[in-house]
Design a protein around this motif. Structure first.
Motif, PDB file in Angstrom:
ATOM      1  N   TYR A  38      -4.726   0.958   0.339  1.00 30.96           N
ATOM      2  CA  TYR A  38      -5.698   2.003   0.030  1.00 30.96           C
ATOM      3  C   TYR A  38      -5.411   2.620  -1.332  1.00 30.96           C
ATOM      4  O   TYR A  38      -6.343   2.956  -2.072  1.00 30.96           O
ATOM      5  CB  TYR A  38      -5.713   3.087   1.116  1.00 30.96           C
ATOM      6  CG  TYR A  38      -6.862   4.037   0.918  1.00 30.96           C
ATOM      7  CD1 TYR A  38      -8.132   3.695   1.353  1.00 30.96           C
ATOM      8  CD2 TYR A  38      -6.689   5.246   0.265  1.00 30.96           C
ATOM      9  CE1 TYR A  38      -9.210   4.540   1.146  1.00 30.96           C
ATOM     10  CE2 TYR A  38      -7.754   6.093   0.048  1.00 30.96           C
ATOM     11  CZ  TYR A  38      -9.011   5.739   0.491  1.00 30.96           C
ATOM     12  OH  TYR A  38     -10.072   6.574   0.285  1.00 30.96           O
ATOM     13  N   PHE A  72      -9.196   8.498   3.203  1.00 34.61           N
ATOM     14  CA  PHE A  72      -8.251   7.583   3.844  1.00 34.61           C
ATOM     15  C   PHE A  72      -8.095   7.906   5.324  1.00 34.61           C
ATOM     16  O   PHE A  72      -8.228   7.039   6.185  1.00 34.61           O
ATOM     17  CB  PHE A  72      -6.876   7.629   3.154  1.00 34.61           C
ATOM     18  CG  PHE A  72      -5.832   6.813   3.859  1.00 34.61           C
ATOM     19  CD1 PHE A  72      -5.798   5.441   3.703  1.00 34.61           C
ATOM     20  CD2 PHE A  72      -4.899   7.404   4.693  1.00 34.61           C
ATOM     21  CE1 PHE A  72      -4.849   4.664   4.358  1.00 34.61           C
ATOM     22  CE2 PHE A  72      -3.946   6.643   5.349  1.00 34.61           C
ATOM     23  CZ  PHE A  72      -3.921   5.269   5.180  1.00 34.61           C
ATOM     24  N   PHE A  73      -7.830   9.153   5.630  1.00 36.32           N
ATOM     25  CA  PHE A  73      -7.593   9.533   7.016  1.00 36.32           C
ATOM     26  C   PHE A  73      -8.865   9.459   7.857  1.00 36.32           C
ATOM     27  O   PHE A  73      -8.829   8.994   8.999  1.00 36.32           O
ATOM     28  CB  PHE A  73      -6.953  10.927   7.085  1.00 36.32           C
ATOM     29  CG  PHE A  73      -5.547  10.925   6.568  1.00 36.32           C
ATOM     30  CD1 PHE A  73      -4.531  10.377   7.320  1.00 36.32           C
ATOM     31  CD2 PHE A  73      -5.254  11.423   5.318  1.00 36.32           C
ATOM     32  CE1 PHE A  73      -3.227  10.336   6.835  1.00 36.32           C
ATOM     33  CE2 PHE A  73      -3.956  11.405   4.820  1.00 36.32           C
ATOM     34  CZ  PHE A  73      -2.931  10.858   5.589  1.00 36.32           C
ATOM     35  N   ALA A  95      -1.704   2.104   3.788  1.00 36.17           N
ATOM     36  CA  ALA A  95      -1.604   3.091   2.696  1.00 36.17           C
ATOM     37  C   ALA A  95      -1.469   2.436   1.325  1.00 36.17           C
ATOM     38  O   ALA A  95      -2.159   2.826   0.385  1.00 36.17           O
ATOM     39  CB  ALA A  95      -0.444   4.050   2.951  1.00 36.17           C
ATOM     40  N   MET A 148      -9.634   5.580   8.417  1.00 36.38           N
ATOM     41  CA  MET A 148      -8.661   4.880   9.253  1.00 36.38           C
ATOM     42  C   MET A 148      -8.736   5.325  10.711  1.00 36.38           C
ATOM     43  O   MET A 148      -8.704   4.500  11.618  1.00 36.38           O
ATOM     44  CB  MET A 148      -7.244   5.086   8.723  1.00 36.38           C
ATOM     45  CG  MET A 148      -6.217   4.278   9.495  1.00 36.38           C
ATOM     46  SD  MET A 148      -4.670   4.228   8.602  1.00 36.38           S
ATOM     47  CE  MET A 148      -3.819   2.965   9.526  1.00 36.38           C
ATOM     48  N   LYS A 149      -8.849   6.626  10.927  1.00 37.14           N
ATOM     49  CA  LYS A 149      -8.776   7.159  12.288  1.00 37.14           C
ATOM     50  C   LYS A 149     -10.121   7.214  13.005  1.00 37.14           C
ATOM     51  O   LYS A 149     -10.195   6.966  14.193  1.00 37.14           O
ATOM     52  CB  LYS A 149      -8.148   8.562  12.268  1.00 37.14           C
ATOM     53  CG  LYS A 149      -6.733   8.574  11.724  1.00 37.14           C
ATOM     54  CD  LYS A 149      -5.807   7.702  12.555  1.00 37.14           C
ATOM     55  CE  LYS A 149      -4.407   7.697  11.987  1.00 37.14           C
ATOM     56  NZ  LYS A 149      -3.568   6.677  12.578  1.00 37.14           N
ATOM     57  N   PHE A 181       0.297   2.713   9.241  1.00 35.35           N
ATOM     58  CA  PHE A 181       0.031   3.587   8.104  1.00 35.35           C
ATOM     59  C   PHE A 181       0.609   2.970   6.837  1.00 35.35           C
ATOM     60  O   PHE A 181      -0.048   2.935   5.803  1.00 35.35           O
ATOM     61  CB  PHE A 181       0.643   4.973   8.360  1.00 35.35           C
ATOM     62  CG  PHE A 181       0.512   5.904   7.199  1.00 35.35           C
ATOM     63  CD1 PHE A 181      -0.653   6.627   7.011  1.00 35.35           C
ATOM     64  CD2 PHE A 181       1.546   6.060   6.285  1.00 35.35           C
ATOM     65  CE1 PHE A 181      -0.791   7.490   5.934  1.00 35.35           C
ATOM     66  CE2 PHE A 181       1.416   6.915   5.206  1.00 35.35           C
ATOM     67  CZ  PHE A 181       0.252   7.635   5.036  1.00 35.35           C
TER      68      PHE A 181
END
Length: 185
Positions: free
Chosen positions: A117, A96-97, A114, A100-101, A110
């Motif tokens: 996700y 996820f991180f 979130a 996204m980033k 977020f």
């Protein structure tokens, strides 16, 4: 007052950066696959550790059957289920991180990304918990050991996750806003 940029020479862009600039969607897909390996590495390491702890160490190989989950003794039983559950949950959190980033550079909040996700991850985790019992059993039926069978099951899970998750992440979970400067062509 003068414009300092007017006197600056045009900065030459290297061939790789130019290709990335000319093909942002292809580059994003390549980046998605490359950086997905961070969660893949997480999945493999946790699978190996879980196999060592739950199967070899604790001997949790009794058959485990619940709803659609089928982990018989050839699928490493309860230990196999626990191993893949832990591996999938941790891999999805990492993914996820990373996505996204670093990949999509999403400007979605977020909170908005979130919950979407979580839905995608639950689908991926359920599928990735169902398949290993069958794949591991099949591989061990062909004479492979628990470690190799678990690794092959992780490869199958990873390929399926890529096929399902890329379009859903790009267009539903982590889309760029229409006004974003980083929006792709």
């Amino acid at each position: 007052m003068t414009d300092n940029n007017a006197t600056q020479p045009t900065r030459k862009v290297g061939p790789i950066r130019q290709w990335i600039k000319d093909h942002p969607n292809i580059w994003e897909f390549i980046l998605f696959n490359l950086l997905s390996n961070i969660s893949t590495i997480t999945r493999f390491v946790v699978t190996w550790i879980g196999t060592a702890i739950f199967i070899s160490g604790m001997g949790l190989t009794q058959p485990f059957h619940f709803l659609i989950f089928n982990y018989d003794t050839q699928g490493n039983g309860l230990g196999g289920f626990l191993t893949f559950l832990l591996a999938e949950v941790l891999a999805q959190v990492v993914n996820f991180f990373v996505q996204m980033k670093w990949v999509f550079k999403s400007d979605s909040s977020f909170k908005d990304a979130a919950w979407k996700y979580v839905i995608l991850a639950v689908i991926i985790v359920v599928v990735n918990l169902v398949l290993p019992g069958y794949v591991t059993g099949l591989c061990q039926g062909w004479g492979m050991g628990a470690g190799i069978a678990g690794t092959i099951a992780s490869v199958v899970n990873t390929l399926l996750a890529v096929i399902v998750s890329y379009p859903l992440l790009k267009f539903w979970v982590m889309p760029k806003s229409k006004g974003s400067k980083k929006a792709t062509k």
